[in-house]
Design a protein around this motif. Structure first.
Motif, PDB file in Angstrom:
ATOM      1  N   LEU A 357       0.869  -1.172   0.000  1.00  5.25           N
ATOM      2  CA  LEU A 357       0.000   0.000   0.000  1.00  5.25           C
ATOM      3  C   LEU A 357       0.906   1.222   0.000  1.00  5.25           C
ATOM      4  O   LEU A 357       1.739   1.390   0.889  1.00  5.25           O
ATOM      5  N   ALA A 358       0.764   2.064  -0.990  1.00  2.00           N
ATOM      6  CA  ALA A 358       1.609   3.246  -1.085  1.00  2.00           C
ATOM      7  C   ALA A 358       0.947   4.439  -0.420  1.00  2.00           C
ATOM      8  O   ALA A 358      -0.269   4.485  -0.253  1.00  2.00           O
ATOM      9  N   LYS A 359       1.774   5.386  -0.056  1.00  2.00           N
ATOM     10  CA  LYS A 359       1.272   6.613   0.570  1.00  2.00           C
ATOM     11  C   LYS A 359       0.284   7.325  -0.351  1.00  2.00           C
ATOM     12  O   LYS A 359      -0.672   7.959   0.119  1.00  2.00           O
ATOM     13  N   ALA A 360       0.463   7.177  -1.654  1.00  2.00           N
ATOM     14  CA  ALA A 360      -0.394   7.859  -2.626  1.00  2.00           C
ATOM     15  C   ALA A 360      -1.536   6.984  -3.138  1.00  2.00           C
ATOM     16  O   ALA A 360      -2.320   7.421  -3.994  1.00  2.00           O
ATOM     17  N   THR A 361      -1.651   5.746  -2.608  1.00  2.00           N
ATOM     18  CA  THR A 361      -2.684   4.833  -3.110  1.00  2.00           C
ATOM     19  C   THR A 361      -4.079   5.425  -2.927  1.00  2.00           C
ATOM     20  O   THR A 361      -4.434   5.881  -1.845  1.00  2.00           O
ATOM     21  N   THR A 362      -4.866   5.380  -4.002  1.00  2.00           N
ATOM     22  CA  THR A 362      -6.239   5.867  -3.980  1.00  2.00           C
ATOM     23  C   THR A 362      -7.135   4.863  -4.698  1.00  2.00           C
ATOM     24  O   THR A 362      -6.734   4.280  -5.712  1.00  2.00           O
ATOM     25  N   GLY A 363      -8.320   4.666  -4.158  1.00  2.00           N
ATOM     26  CA  GLY A 363      -9.290   3.802  -4.826  1.00  2.00           C
ATOM     27  C   GLY A 363      -9.424   2.443  -4.177  1.00  2.00           C
ATOM     28  O   GLY A 363      -8.968   2.212  -3.062  1.00  2.00           O
ATOM     29  N   THR A 364     -10.035   1.525  -4.903  1.00  2.00           N
ATOM     30  CA  THR A 364     -10.338   0.199  -4.377  1.00  2.00           C
ATOM     31  C   THR A 364      -9.205  -0.775  -4.656  1.00  2.00           C
ATOM     32  O   THR A 364      -8.726  -0.882  -5.780  1.00  2.00           O
ATOM     33  N   ARG A 365      -8.774  -1.463  -3.604  1.00  2.00           N
ATOM     34  CA  ARG A 365      -7.740  -2.487  -3.715  1.00  2.00           C
ATOM     35  C   ARG A 365      -8.316  -3.813  -3.247  1.00  2.00           C
ATOM     36  O   ARG A 365      -8.797  -3.923  -2.120  1.00  2.00           O
ATOM     37  N   ASN A 366      -8.275  -4.821  -4.119  1.00  2.00           N
ATOM     38  CA  ASN A 366      -8.716  -6.160  -3.743  1.00  2.00           C
ATOM     39  C   ASN A 366      -7.641  -6.826  -2.900  1.00  2.00           C
ATOM     40  O   ASN A 366      -6.445  -6.610  -3.116  1.00  2.00           O
ATOM     41  N   GLY A 367      -8.055  -7.659  -1.951  1.00  2.00           N
ATOM     42  CA  GLY A 367      -7.105  -8.361  -1.112  1.00  2.00           C
ATOM     43  C   GLY A 367      -6.408  -9.473  -1.875  1.00  2.00           C
ATOM     44  O   GLY A 367      -6.940 -10.015  -2.852  1.00  2.00           O
ATOM     45  N   ALA A 368      -5.229  -9.846  -1.418  1.00  2.00           N
ATOM     46  CA  ALA A 368      -4.448 -10.893  -2.082  1.00  2.00           C
ATOM     47  C   ALA A 368      -5.163 -12.235  -2.055  1.00  2.00           C
ATOM     48  O   ALA A 368      -4.983 -13.060  -2.952  1.00  2.00           O
ATOM     49  N   ALA A 369      -5.967 -12.486  -1.026  1.00  2.00           N
ATOM     50  CA  ALA A 369      -6.690 -13.748  -0.903  1.00  2.00           C
ATOM     51  C   ALA A 369      -8.056 -13.701  -1.589  1.00  2.00           C
ATOM     52  O   ALA A 369      -8.820 -14.666  -1.514  1.00  2.00           O
ATOM     53  N   ALA A 370      -8.370 -12.563  -2.242  1.00  2.00           N
ATOM     54  CA  ALA A 370      -9.643 -12.391  -2.940  1.00  2.00           C
ATOM     55  C   ALA A 370     -10.841 -12.593  -2.016  1.00  2.00           C
ATOM     56  O   ALA A 370     -11.896 -13.055  -2.431  1.00  2.00           O
ATOM     57  N   ASN A 371     -10.657 -12.244  -0.763  1.00  2.00           N
ATOM     58  CA  ASN A 371     -11.732 -12.395   0.211  1.00  2.00           C
ATOM     59  C   ASN A 371     -12.353 -11.059   0.595  1.00  2.00           C
ATOM     60  O   ASN A 371     -13.304 -11.022   1.367  1.00  2.00           O
ATOM     61  N   GLY A 372     -11.817  -9.975   0.090  1.00  2.00           N
ATOM     62  CA  GLY A 372     -12.380  -8.680   0.436  1.00  2.00           C
ATOM     63  C   GLY A 372     -11.704  -7.561  -0.321  1.00  2.00           C
ATOM     64  O   GLY A 372     -10.740  -7.778  -1.064  1.00  2.00           O
ATOM     65  N   TRP A 373     -12.205  -6.364  -0.141  1.00  2.00           N
ATOM     66  CA  TRP A 373     -11.581  -5.188  -0.749  1.00  2.00           C
ATOM     67  C   TRP A 373     -11.673  -4.007   0.205  1.00  2.00           C
ATOM     68  O   TRP A 373     -12.522  -3.984   1.116  1.00  2.00           O
ATOM     69  N   ILE A 374     -10.768  -3.068   0.010  1.00  2.00           N
ATOM     70  CA  ILE A 374     -10.808  -1.824   0.763  1.00  2.00           C
ATOM     71  C   ILE A 374     -10.699  -0.667  -0.219  1.00  2.00           C
ATOM     72  O   ILE A 374     -10.021  -0.771  -1.243  1.00  2.00           O
ATOM     73  N   ASN A 375     -11.397   0.389   0.071  1.00  2.00           N
ATOM     74  CA  ASN A 375     -11.277   1.613  -0.712  1.00  2.00           C
ATOM     75  C   ASN A 375     -10.567   2.627   0.164  1.00  2.00           C
ATOM     76  O   ASN A 375     -11.028   2.952   1.264  1.00  2.00           O
ATOM     77  N   VAL A 376      -9.400   3.102  -0.309  1.00  2.00           N
ATOM     78  CA  VAL A 376      -8.571   3.974   0.521  1.00  2.00           C
ATOM     79  C   VAL A 376      -8.239   5.260  -0.223  1.00  2.00           C
ATOM     80  O   VAL A 376      -8.371   5.366  -1.450  1.00  2.00           O
ATOM     81  N   SER A 377      -7.778   6.229   0.534  1.00  2.00           N
ATOM     82  CA  SER A 377      -7.327   7.494  -0.063  1.00  2.00           C
ATOM     83  C   SER A 377      -6.364   8.167   0.889  1.00  2.00           C
ATOM     84  O   SER A 377      -6.438   7.965   2.115  1.00  2.00           O
ATOM     85  N   PRO A 378      -5.437   8.969   0.360  1.00  2.00           N
ATOM     86  CA  PRO A 378      -4.539   9.730   1.232  1.00  2.00           C
ATOM     87  C   PRO A 378      -5.349  10.772   2.009  1.00  2.00           C
ATOM     88  O   PRO A 378      -6.305  11.346   1.494  1.00  2.00           O
ATOM     89  N   TYR A 379      -4.932  10.999   3.263  1.00  2.00           N
ATOM     90  CA  TYR A 379      -5.643  11.984   4.077  1.00  2.00           C
ATOM     91  C   TYR A 379      -4.635  12.692   4.975  1.00  2.00           C
ATOM     92  O   TYR A 379      -3.916  12.041   5.739  1.00  2.00           O
ATOM     93  N   HIS A 380      -4.571  13.974   4.854  1.00  2.00           N
ATOM     94  CA  HIS A 380      -3.644  14.762   5.669  1.00  2.00           C
ATOM     95  C   HIS A 380      -4.353  15.249   6.923  1.00  2.00           C
ATOM     96  O   HIS A 380      -5.410  15.896   6.855  1.00  2.00           O
ATOM     97  N   VAL A 381      -3.789  14.928   8.062  1.00  2.00           N
ATOM     98  CA  VAL A 381      -4.331  15.372   9.340  1.00  2.00           C
ATOM     99  C   VAL A 381      -3.552  16.614   9.766  1.00  2.00           C
ATOM    100  O   VAL A 381      -2.377  16.534  10.122  1.00  2.00           O
ATOM    101  N   ALA A 382      -4.210  17.748   9.692  1.00  2.00           N
ATOM    102  CA  ALA A 382      -3.551  18.996  10.035  1.00  2.00           C
ATOM    103  C   ALA A 382      -3.368  19.140  11.535  1.00  2.00           C
ATOM    104  O   ALA A 382      -4.175  18.674  12.329  1.00  2.00           O
ATOM    105  N   ALA A 383      -2.281  19.769  11.938  1.00  2.00           N
ATOM    106  CA  ALA A 383      -2.041  20.035  13.356  1.00  2.00           C
ATOM    107  C   ALA A 383      -2.945  21.153  13.830  1.00  2.00           C
ATOM    108  O   ALA A 383      -3.372  22.022  13.039  1.00  2.00           O
TER     109      ALA A 383
END
Length: 384
Positions: A357-383
């Motif tokens: 999983l890269a710091k810039a990864t965006t979108g849906t990624r299927n799991g290696a075991a093909a048992n699920g997926w996650i949709n991720v996006s970069p998010y900056h948490v401001a101080a």
């Protein structure tokens, strides 16, 4: 597992036949009184304690007053804390159960590698909410422990004579069944604390102070970069209906700022059922903890007998042998290979994994075991 519909319930204890206390079968303890956890030494698995308790509780229900108390508790809530139920009971059977329940509870905590700070883990309730009508109608309940094998087609339940009945897992039976099990949500929360403490002790979890690095610390006002889980879905959460909600957690692995492998634990208490999409907006990776802009994620499910001290030891042993080669190396396989083979039957279940999983990864990624997926996006948490 937590309770839901179908109800996940738990209880652990021992009971009596009429007014005679039956021993816990298959389980022995060095300490039988309600003392500190260090005085009890279990010689059985969680599954063994649960099964013995189910039979003992079934026989104890021959005490009408105790039977009514358990019935009323099961009708009022999805599940109840057995230790609290016996401690406050004014019935003969309930009072006599109390010290044995306390000893059994200590045994469960020890078998799971947890200390006394977790509190009581043992609960009881109906195996499915649909059974309330028959229980209210006076149908005598059976008592069962959730099966330890996810591939099982039947489970064992006991009647008030202690006789075993094999029931199908294909559908909930018409007769009410009290289910004996562990409070999985509480166990996972405390168990991941145990894992974190073990990782911290070996430097595999604690962010390295800037003073130990040959880099300048970022200004606090910059905030942190993270990867956010927008949504997630599993095809199989590794839980049969009788066990109710799944107890999912994820281990995020990568190299820390000092080049040492690290693991961050992520509890996912909302991820209860398969074939359901959840929208948690949960932080999966805090990139301020990592040297490279890549990490792996291994998702697992706690199935009762998980010993978190053993899990932590296996992870530490595997990762301490890996050194930083100046380029990112996936660590998920090393982590999975470290887990003893026996744990791949029921405990803890491997759910899926996501590599690089890269710091810039965006979108849906299927799991290696093909048992699920996650949709991720970069998010900056401001101080602040």
């Amino acid at each position: 597992m937590t309770t839901s519909t179908p109800l996940r319930t738990t209880l652990i204890g021992v009971a009596l036949a009429a007014t005679v206390l039956l021993p816990l079968q298959g389980t022995a303890f060095a300490g039988q009184n309600d003392r500190d956890d260090s005085t009890a030494t279990p010689v059985s698995s969680v599954a063994g304690i649960e099964d013995a308790t189910a039979r003992s509780l079934a026989v104890a229900l021959t005490d009408p007053a105790w039977g009514r108390q358990v019935r009323d508790a099961a009708l009022a809530a999805d599940s109840v804390d057995l230790r609290a139920l016996t401690r406050t009971s004014t019935t003969v059977a309930g009072a006599r159960l109390a010290p044995r329940v306390a000893a059994a509870d200590r045994g469960v905590r020890a078998a799971k590698g947890l200390g006394g700070r977790v509190g009581s883990l043992l609960r009881v309730g109906l195996a499915d909410a649909s059974m309330k009508a028959s229980l209210k109608g006076g149908v005598a309940p059976l008592v069962a422990a959730a099966p330890s094998d996810d591939d099982a087609s039947t489970f064992t339940a006991y009647d008030s004579a202690g006789t075993a009945h094999e029931l199908s897992l294909a559908a909930a039976p018409d007769r009410p069944v009290y289910l004996v099990d562990v409070d999985g949500a509480k166990a996972v929360t405390e168990g991941l604390k145990v894992v974190n403490e073990a990782l911290e002790a070996k430097g595999l979890h604690v962010p390295v102070p800037a003073a130990r690095l040959n880099v300048a610390a970022p200004a606090a006002a910059e905030g942190i970069d993270t990867t956010l889980i927008n949504s997630v879905r599993l095809s199989d959460d590794k839980e049969p209906w009788i066990k109710g909600d799944a107890e999912i957690f994820t281990l995020v692995t990568g190299f820390g700022k000092d080049g040492t492998p690290r693991v961050d634990t992520v509890e996912m208490p909302y991820l209860n059922n398969d074939d359901t999409t959840y929208y948690p907006n949960q932080v999966l990776v805090n990139w301020s903890n990592y040297k490279y802009e890549m990490a792996d994620a291994v998702m697992m499910e706690d199935d009762g007998d998980t010993n978190y001290q053993a899990l932590a030891k296996a992870i530490v042993t595997a990762l301490l042998t890996i050194t930083d080669q100046g380029v990112y190396i996936p660590l998920a396989d090393a982590l999975l290979d470290a887990i003893p083979t026996s744990w791949w039957t029921d405990d803890p279940d491997y759910v899926d994994s996501w590599y690089t999983l890269a710091k810039a990864t965006t979108g849906t990624r299927n799991g290696a075991a093909a048992n699920g997926w996650i949709n991720v996006s970069p998010y900056h948490v401001a101080a602040l």
